[in-house]
Scaffold this active site. Structure first.
Site, mmCIF file in Angstrom:
data_model
loop_
_atom_site.group_PDB
_atom_site.id
_atom_site.type_symbol
_atom_site.label_atom_id
_atom_site.label_comp_id
_atom_site.label_asym_id
_atom_site.label_seq_id
_atom_site.Cartn_x
_atom_site.Cartn_y
_atom_site.Cartn_z
ATOM 1 N N GLY A 682 -0.045 84.939 18.686
ATOM 2 C CA GLY A 682 0.954 83.897 18.507
ATOM 3 C C GLY A 682 1.044 83.477 17.060
ATOM 4 N N GLY A 684 2.678 79.985 14.471
ATOM 5 C CA GLY A 684 3.307 78.674 14.402
ATOM 6 C C GLY A 684 3.694 78.359 12.979
ATOM 7 N N SER A 686 2.133 76.775 10.765
ATOM 8 C CA SER A 686 1.070 76.796 9.760
ATOM 9 C C SER A 686 0.370 78.140 9.659
ATOM 10 C CB SER A 686 0.030 75.711 10.085
ATOM 11 O OG SER A 686 -0.474 75.877 11.387
ATOM 12 N N GLY A 687 0.704 79.106 10.532
ATOM 13 C CA GLY A 687 0.070 80.407 10.419
ATOM 14 C C GLY A 687 -0.039 81.126 11.742
ATOM 15 N N VAL A 689 -2.119 83.070 15.005
ATOM 16 C CA VAL A 689 -3.258 82.838 15.888
ATOM 17 C C VAL A 689 -3.734 84.189 16.404
ATOM 18 C CG1 VAL A 689 -4.074 81.703 17.978
ATOM 19 C CG2 VAL A 689 -2.352 80.584 16.557
ATOM 20 N N LYS A 704 -6.998 80.192 14.519
ATOM 21 C CA LYS A 704 -5.775 79.836 13.811
ATOM 22 C C LYS A 704 -6.039 79.999 12.315
ATOM 23 C CE LYS A 704 -3.523 75.893 14.638
ATOM 24 N NZ LYS A 704 -3.198 74.457 14.534
ATOM 25 N N ASP A 813 2.658 65.483 18.649
ATOM 26 C CA ASP A 813 3.366 66.733 18.925
ATOM 27 C C ASP A 813 3.021 67.251 20.322
ATOM 28 O OD1 ASP A 813 5.151 68.743 18.378
ATOM 29 O OD2 ASP A 813 3.746 69.970 17.247
#
Length: 1002
Positions: A682, A684, A686-687, A689, A704, A813
């Site tokens: 995955g 997101g 910020s980076g 996974v 992550k 969030d």
């Protein structure tokens, strides 16, 4: 000489003149009052609910339904639930004879309207269910004639002023469900004319003792301080009330209803009770000890006796069973001993009888259902014995009977199986015997008969048990085969028949088991092969066929299932296990099958021998070619390793620093070597996974990685720091574990426990349905029990953050993609990169910008940056709507977000059943699903102060899965989540929730 006729004529003329003046004066008052009403409507921007307020003849307004008049003048204004959105104008007091003003269930903002001080004749004021805030003014005693003051369900804060106690004529005072964060004056308990005093649901009161002197309240008939801090579990450190219940409460002779539950009061219940009119005593969820007062058995009007979840000891009073009005008895979770008085139900119309989790002995009373109204019976986890009362078989109103873990013996009363309203029959852990009946109640959804002595065959008529969801008859003496008719139950989710004497072969026509998640037939004598059709069970996650006589090959189709638990050990299976089952997760699943083998040694069974079909003569040329190829491969590998090491050197150009937060079974090198593209699961903002196997046992972690080509910018550094600061210091079973962090010069790695079932959004939304590891499309759907389990777990995680951390935490969030699921579908809150700590509970914090995800953002983010934990409540409400409707947060319908779509769905009068996700087989769970949908609506109302706190959300969700929980009919307030559970069998939205809805479209 004056004539009599002249005198009479003059008198008549004088009277006529007086009457004319009076009529003119009355007409003038009517005109003036009409103008006030018209001006009032105009001041409130002409709400449609007051369209009929128009000028006509001078007295037409007397017929308006909101108006009450006496002697030609307005005395009452009843402006309830009219969608009034503006403040109260001062000219309302130009209605000089106004005695009653009711403005409840509107949207009126601002502070307490001191303009009403000029309404000099006002005796009744109801401002409840609005948006008032700030303090109650200290000079409120200016309203000297007030007899009724109702300010409940607003956002009033600070102290309740002592001036309230100077309203000497006050009879009714309702101050429940607000934001008071100070104290209440003990003087209010000294008002001798008080009839109703309600202070419940004020969980921010400063901790204090209940006042000792209630004797001045001679007329009090209703008193409630219930849930002054409503907790899911008893927590002695967080309740605002301390000390004992003062005996003076029970000295109030007119008291009818007493609610002091979940307040953490302790000590014993006062023994002297003079309140002979008591109808309700609710002292549950406290820390009370000692015996029940003997005088309780003399309260002839007592209907509800609720003392559950305390530490009471001694016997249940004999006389209580003879009280003529008694209908609701809840004594569960205490230390009560002795026998249950045999008179229970004989003299009163019992509807609910709960004595579970005590040390009670003897038999169950024979006449519990004598009044013909008993619906809930819970006596599990005691030491009760004897046979079940035969009369239970005639109790047509009974819906749930929970009698597990006792010493009951003999047969189950024949009629009990067939009760038309029965939905749950829990009899496990007794010594009951007999054969299964050929017919069952058509409404039964759960039968638990495990750990008894039932014998005989499972009847072929089992196919008529169409609504059965859970069938547990494990550890009995059942014989015969597993009937093919058992596979015809389409709603069955759990079938547990282990530890019996079943034999024969397994049925193969299992296509109807679309909902089956658990199948346990272990410890029987079942023979034959495992049916290859087993791959037709789309949601099966637990399969146990161990300790039988199964033979043949393991069908490769079994590898197509997403099994969390598999046990085929101690059978007669042979051949190689399917390749997809050669997984460390199943290393103990095949033991004690001498004929089985695997290609890997870690499976703890024999390694399969390779059969050689090669020629005895070796081809020298082929050997040479293979040798050259091997050398070339080695050279290529060396070159690749050199290049990779250089690349890694560039990537990690400083010594990695590992900071552990848990005990670890890996090193930083295990992590760094696994940061490869094939391991990405995955990504997101910020980076990326990664899923990385960290040891030979096959243990996996999720990593992550936050990295850029240059040094981390300030935003990413803050997100990394926030996640480390929060997750490194909190531990909760429903918050994802941060195992460690690894810092390099230009990378930050956060290492978490790996969650096998990925994130919730991948299970709810079709386009995102991917297998967590392989990325292959996954057609499995989440049934309702799993969805409710996920909702409860996620809510508990948020509740811990908001209410139980030393410094409260706002996640900021919350969304379905940040709710991760382990192998058992337990939910865990993840991604704390935007989270922030508060200075203290309930205090808002200011952010420099809006953060979060579209569709989940609370509406107050549009106009303020000062927010509190209610933004998480809003986002979680969206998740609840996702769980129930299957829709995405951003895509309700026709360009509306999900919240607006759900809001309009209800306001348009549509049935909740029409909003439920079509993939849920919801016939058996319609009540639960409807309740969670309503809870989602309650969490997403526009005013933050009107959203329930997470501790109440948790409580509501737990009640959804409690079949015996029957919430009392109450009109407390529109925010209480309890009314959302009031009618679980109906589809209607409670009227109080309708009043809350404010569609948030801008």
């Amino acid at each position: 000489m004056k004539r009599v006729g002249d005198k009479s004529w003059k008198c008549c003329k004088i009277l006529s003149t007086i009457e004319g003046r009076a009529h003119a004066q009355e007409s003038q008052i009517q005109d003036q009052e009409l103008q006030v009403l018209l001006k009032l409507r105009q001041s409130w921007r002409d709400p449609s609910s007051l369209d009929h307020w128009v000028a006509s003849n001078s007295s037409s307004h007397y017929a308006w339904p909101e108006i009450e008049c006496q002697e030609g003048s307005i005395t009452e204004l009843n402006l309830v639930d009219l969608n009034i959105n503006y403040s109260i104008p001062p000219f309302i007091c130009d209605l000089k004879n106004l005695t009653k003003l009711d403005l409840s269930y509107n949207n009126i903002p601002g502070e307490f309207p001191t303009v009403l001080y000029n309404c000099s004749k006002l005796v009744y004021l109801d401002l409840s269910q609005n948006y008032f805030e700030g303090p109650i003014p200290s000079d409120i005693d200016c309203m000297v004639d007030l007899q009724v003051l109702i300010l409940a369900a607003n956002s009033f804060s600070f102290d309740i002023p002592a001036s309230v106690a100077r309203l000497r004529r006050l009879r009714i005072l309702h101050l429940y469900m607000s934001e008071y964060n100070g104290t209440y004056p003990e003087e209010i308990f000294g008002l001798s004319d008080h009839e109703e005093l309600r202070l419940e649901y004020n969980d921010k009161f400063v901790r204090s003792q209940l006042p000792q002197n209630f004797t001045a309240l001679k007329k009090l008939r209703f008193f409630s301080m219930a849930q002054t801090n409503a907790l899911e579990h008893l927590d002695l450190g967080m309740n605002p009330l301390t000390g004992e219940i003062p005996g003076s409460i029970f000295a109030l002779r007119n008291l009818r209803e007493l609610y002091v539950y979940r307040t953490n009061v302790s000590g014993s219940i006062p023994q002297a009770v003079s309140a002979a009119n008591l109808r309700v005593i609710d002292l549950s969820f406290n820390n009370l000890m000692g015996n029940m007062p003997e005088v309780f058995a003399q309260l002839k009007n007592l209907c509800n006796l609720i003392l559950e979840f305390n530490q009471l000891s001694g016997r249940i009073l004999e006389g209580i069973g003879r009280l003529p009005a008694l209908s609701d008895v809840r004594l569960s979770k205490n230390n009560l001993s002795g026998t249950i008085p045999s008179d229970f139900g004989k003299f009163s119309p019992l509807t609910r009888f709960e004595v579970a989790f005590n040390n009670l002995t003897g038999a169950l009373p024979e006449q519990l259902c004598h009044g013909g109204m008993l619906s809930g019976l819970a006596a599990m986890d005691n030491n009760l014995s004897g046979e079940l009362p035969e009369s239970l078989g005639n109790c047509s109103t009974l819906s749930v009977a929970m009698l597990k873990n006792n010493g009951f013996t003999g047969n189950v009363p024949g009629g009990l199986w067939m009760l038309r309203n029965l939905t749950g029959l829990i009899l496990s852990g007794n010594g009951l015997t007999g054969e299964f009946p050929k017919e069952l109640s058509p409404n039964l959804t759960r039968i638990d008969l495990s750990n008894n002595k039932f014998f005989g065959k499972i009847p072929s008529t089992v196919s008529s048990w169409r609504n059965l969801v859970v069938f547990d008859a494990s550890n009995n003496l059942l014989s015969g085969t597993v009937p093919a008719e058992l596979t015809m139950l389409p709603k069955l989710t759990r079938l547990l028949l282990g530890q019996n004497e079943l034999s024969g072969i397994l049925p193969t026509d299992i296509v109807s088991w679309k909902s089956l998640t658990t199948l346990n037939l272990s410890h029987n004598k079942i023979s034959g092969p495992i049916p290859s059709e087993i791959d037709l069970l789309p949601v099966l996650t637990q399969l146990d066929l161990s300790d039988n006589q199964l033979s043949g090959l393991i069908p490769p189709e079994i590898g197509q299932l997403n099994l969390n638990s598999l046990n085929l050990s101690s059978n007669r299976l042979k051949g190689p296990i399917p390749a997809k089952l050669e997984n460390a997760a199943y290393d103990t699943s095949f033991l004690n099958n001498p004929g089985l083998c695997a290609s890997n040694s870690f499976m703890r069974i024999n390694v399969c021998n390779a059969q050689s079909h090669r020629s005895s003569k070796t081809n020298l040329t082929l050997i040479v070619i293979l040798a050259i190829a091997a050398v070339m491969c080695v050279l290529l590998v060396v070159l690749f390793v050199i290049r990779a090491s250089r690349k890694n050197k560039d990537r990690f150009d400083s010594t990695p620093i590992l900071t552990p937060f848990q005990s670890l079974n890996f090193t930083e090198s295990n992590i760094l070597s696994g940061l490869k593209e094939p391991n990405v699961i995955g990504s997101g903002g910020s980076g990326k996974v990664y899923r990385i196997i960290v040891n030979p046992s096959g243990d996996a972690v999720a990593v992550k990685r936050i990295s850029i080509n240059q040094k981390l910018n300030e935003k990413l550094e803050k997100q990394f720091a926030a996640e480390v600061e929060i997750l490194g210091n909190i531990k909760h079973r429903h918050i994802v574990k941060l195992l460690c962090c690894i810092s390099c010069e230009n990378s930050r790695l956060l290492v978490y426990e790996y969650m096998e079932n990925s994130s919730l959004d991948r299970w709810l939304h079709k386009k995102k349905r991917l297998s967590p590891i392989s990325g292959v499309a996954n057609n499995m759907i989440l049934d309702w029990p799993k969805r409710l389990q996920i909702a409860q777990g996620a809510a508990k995680g948020l509740c811990y953050m908001h209410h139980d951390c030393s410094l409260p935490i706002i996640h900021r969030d919350v969304k379905s993609s940040n709710i991760l699921l382990d192998s058992e579908f337990n939910a865990k809150i993840a991604d704390f990169s935007l989270a922030r700590m508060l200075a203290k509970h309930g205090e808002a914090v200011t952010f420099t910008g809006v953060a979060g995800s579209a569709g989940y953002l609370a509406p107050e983010y549009a106009h303020t940056t000062k927010v509190n934990e209610k933004i998480d409540v809003y986002s979680f409400g969206v998740v609840l709507l996702e769980l129930t409707t299957g829709r995405e947060a951003k895509g309700g319908d026709e360009d509306m977000c999900l919240v607006d779509w759900a809001c309009h769905h209800i306001l348009d009068g549509k049935a909740i059943a029409d909003a439920i996700d079509e993939e849920i087989n919801h016939d058996s769970f319609l009540g639960e699903i409807s309740n969670v949908f309503k809870l989602g609506i309650s969490c997403t109302v526009k005013p933050p102060s009107k959203r329930p706190p997470m501790k109440k959300v948790v409580q509501a969700l737990l009640k959804c899965s409690d079949p015996l929980y029957v919430v009392e009919q109450t009109s407390r307030h529109k925010l209480d989540v309890a009314p959302l559970l009031r009618n679980p069998e109906h589809d209607e939205m409670p009227q109080s929730t309708h009043r809350l809805l404010r569609c948030n479209t801008y």
